[in-house]
Every structure is written in structure tokens, then in C-alpha cells.
Scaffold this motif. Structure first.
Motif: not given
Length: 348
Positions: A7-9, A23-24, A46, A49-50, A52, A57
């Protein structure tokens, strides 16, 4: 770059400088910008953020001097002004108007400056640097010496700086980045899984080690301990000569504030063993002139006093202590920290 959590980019943003970020969450979600501190990167957030979120955001940029963001010098005479301007430019490039800002450690001063320049939905101070900077102040924020000796890059441990410059990934020395992270970032009894620890050590080693980055330049001083802050680099930017957010109670409008603090934090503490007043008192640094001249800095008390003034001036300031957590309760008490933070953002 090693594989990201689900889910993290990762990406880059052309802002004041080219900034790498993670981002997620949905593109139209409520923006929460997670800003790391000294000797770290966005990957230190991180895990939050996962997976997401459906509502939030999350954005976690690498700040100037760290990670994969374009290398750029830090003008210490602006305090954390370069970081704040980079963040403002980053928000503009992404079209974000009222973010929730989270500032860990060093970044606490940066997000305060952002809030002085533009509307924000909330401020979360995560074990922030004192409102009077790091090292060499009396409880009321006055400097111990007129040249702010005892703070800045000149008091950095040269062996640790050498380990960073060498890219030391081992755990063979007490001053290796791996051991410094394990012993100062988290609670004493907390240990990351080995693969995650390896990853975060690699992130630390992306830091720009120079007079323009970490630790910065230094000058000599006639005052104890013989070194005063220079004008370049991150540790000088954190010196009370340049770093100040004690004006926070004067903000207008006043966004809601959350302060989270690990009670076992050894970095930001009343009597931190990384600060010269405490080290002198303990006899680690010889020649200490005494508590009347150079007392241990009461950082937590200074933060509390400024936030109490913020509340007295009409703001909302929530203070939450994380019993037994270290400098990073968002890591060593991640589930509780995220639950508390998301409840706060939702109510802001």
C-alpha cells in the motif's frame, strides 16, 4: 531502494528542491504529512502507512540533507527555515492547502514555522526539539553563553560522525549508527526485527555528512566547552542561536496541537545525556563550570511550559506521555501512537 510495505508507494516531487517521498491512501484523502527528524528519512514512518487508510492520505518526504531528496546545503542561520520552506513548496506542488503536520524531533521546529506561514489543520509534535533549541540554555530559554557555546556541530561526537562517513553498518562499536539508533531512538527493551533494522540503518547512511549537512561547521569559543555553533549544517540549525519556536502561543489562528513524548526518551529529556550540561555535570566532559553557569537543559519542561502558554492564549494543546517509550513512540509503541494520533486528527 528495498521493497516497500503493501500500500506504500515512492515518488519524487519537483518543489523548491526535488523531494523524494512515500505516500499511501486515497489521492483525495485528508492529507497527513509525516516529517522525520535528524539522521532518518520518511521510511521511519512507513509502518504507519501500511496497510493504506481509507480516510488519510499519508505523505512522508525525505528532508533536505537526508534520504533520497536532492542534496542541498542547510543555512543554519535560518534555524529550520530551509526545511520549513521546502515543506511549503512541497505542499504547493501537490496542491495541499490545510494538512495535518507531524514533526518528529528536529521537524517539530520546522512544522511550527510552516504553521506560521500558512493554514494547517493541526500540529502533532512527536518528541520535538525544545522550543529553545538543543543545548546550552537556562530553563527560561536564555543562553548559557553569549556565543551559544556548547551547542551546534562543534559538540558532535567525532567518532560517531566518522562512522557515518564510513558507512558503518556493523554493530561492533557503541558509536556505530546501528547501536546509536537502537540505544537512543527506541525504548531500552525494544528491538526491531533484524531486516527492518538493517533497512533503517541503510536509510540513516543516506545522510549527507558534510559541513553543509550533518553535522555542519563549527567555531571555537573562549567559553566551555570550547566550541560554538557555525552557520551551516543541521546541528547548527538546532542550536538555540538559531532554533526557536517559543513564539508558538502568538500564532493566529491557532491550530489544535498534540504533543506525544516517550518518558524513556534520552534525546529530548530533562537532563539528556546527549546534551553538554548533563555530560558536564556527570563528569563526562571535563571543566564543567557548574549548574549556575551551564545547567542541564530541561527540554521537556520547556516544551510543556510553551504549550501551557499556547493553551492559556486560547489554543488547544493536548499532551500525552508514552510510559517507557523512547524518542520514537511511533515505532516502539506504534499501535497506540497511531490510534491516538488518528483520533486527534479526526477531531481537529
Amino acid at each position: 531502494m528495498s521493497e516497500l510495505l503493501p500500500g506504500v508507494e515512492a515518488g519524487t516531487v519537483e518543489a523548491r528542491i526535488r523531494m523524494h517521498h512515500l505516500t499511501s491512501g486515497p489521492a483525495d484523502g485528508e492529507p497527513v504529512v509525516l516529517v522525520h527528524g535528524n539522521l532518518s528519512t520518511g521510511r521511519f514512518f512507513e509502518h504507519l502507512m501500511s496497510p493504506a487508510s481509507d480516510r488519510w492520505r499519508f505523505l512522508a518526504p525525505d528532508m533536505r540533507g537526508f534520504g533520497r531528496t536532492e542534496p542541498a546545503p542547510i543555512d543554519a542561520t535560518r534555524g529550520l527555515g530551509d526545511w520549513a520552506d521546502d515543506l511549503g513548496s512541497y505542499l504547493d506542488a501537490l496542491g495541499i492547502e490545510r494538512p495535518h503536520l507531524v514533526g518528529w524531533s528536529t521537524a517539530g521546529a520546522a512544522i511550527a514555522l510552516v504553521a506560521r506561514a500558512r493554514p494547517v489543520a493541526s500540529l502533532t509534535f512527536l518528541d520535538p526539539v525544545s522550543p529553545y533549541g538543543y543545548g546550552g540554555t537556562f530553563p527560561d530559554g536564555r543562553p548559557c553563553w553569549e556565543d551559544f557555546a556548547g551547542s551546534g556541530a562543534g559538540v558532535a561526537n567525532p567518532q560517531f560522525v566518522a562512522k557515518l562517513r564510513e558507512g558503518d553498518r556493523s554493530g561492533d562499536d557503541a558509536l556505530s549508527p546501528r547501536n546509536v539508533m537502537a540505544n537512543t531512538y527506541w525504548a531500552p527493551d525494544f528491538r526491531l526485527p533484524r531486516d527492518r533494522e538493517d533497512l533503517l540503518v541503510d536509510e540513516i547512511l543516506l545522510s549527507t555528512i558534510s559541513e553543509d549537512g550533518y553535522p555542519g561547521d563549527a567555531t571555537t569559543s573562549e567559553h566551555w566547552p570550547g566550541a560554538a555553533p557555525g552557520t551551516r549544517g543541521l546541528l547548527n540549525a538546532l542550536s538555540p542561536k538559531y532554533c526557536d519556536w517559543s513564539w508558538l502561543p502568538d500564532l493566529d489562528p491557532k491550530p489544535p496541537v498534540l504533543w506525544t513524548h516517550g518518558t524513556a526518551d534520552v534525546v529530548v529529556a530533562d537532563g539528556s545525556m546527549l546534551e553538554l550540561g548533563t555530560l558536564g555535570q556527570a563528569g563526562v566532559v571535563p571543566g564543567w563550570p557548574g549548574a549556575d553557569t551551564f545547567p542541564p537543559q530541561p527540554m521537556v519542561a520547556q516544551i510543556r511550559t510553551v504549550l501551557e502558554r499556547y493553551a492559556a492564549a486560547g489554543g488547544t494543546a493536548r499532551m500525552e506521555m508514552f510510559e517507557g517509550s523512547g524518542h520514537g513512540p511511533h515505532v516502539d509503541a506504534a499501535e497506540r501512537w497511531l490510534a491516538l494520533a488518528t483520533e486527534f486528527w479526526a477531531s481537529a
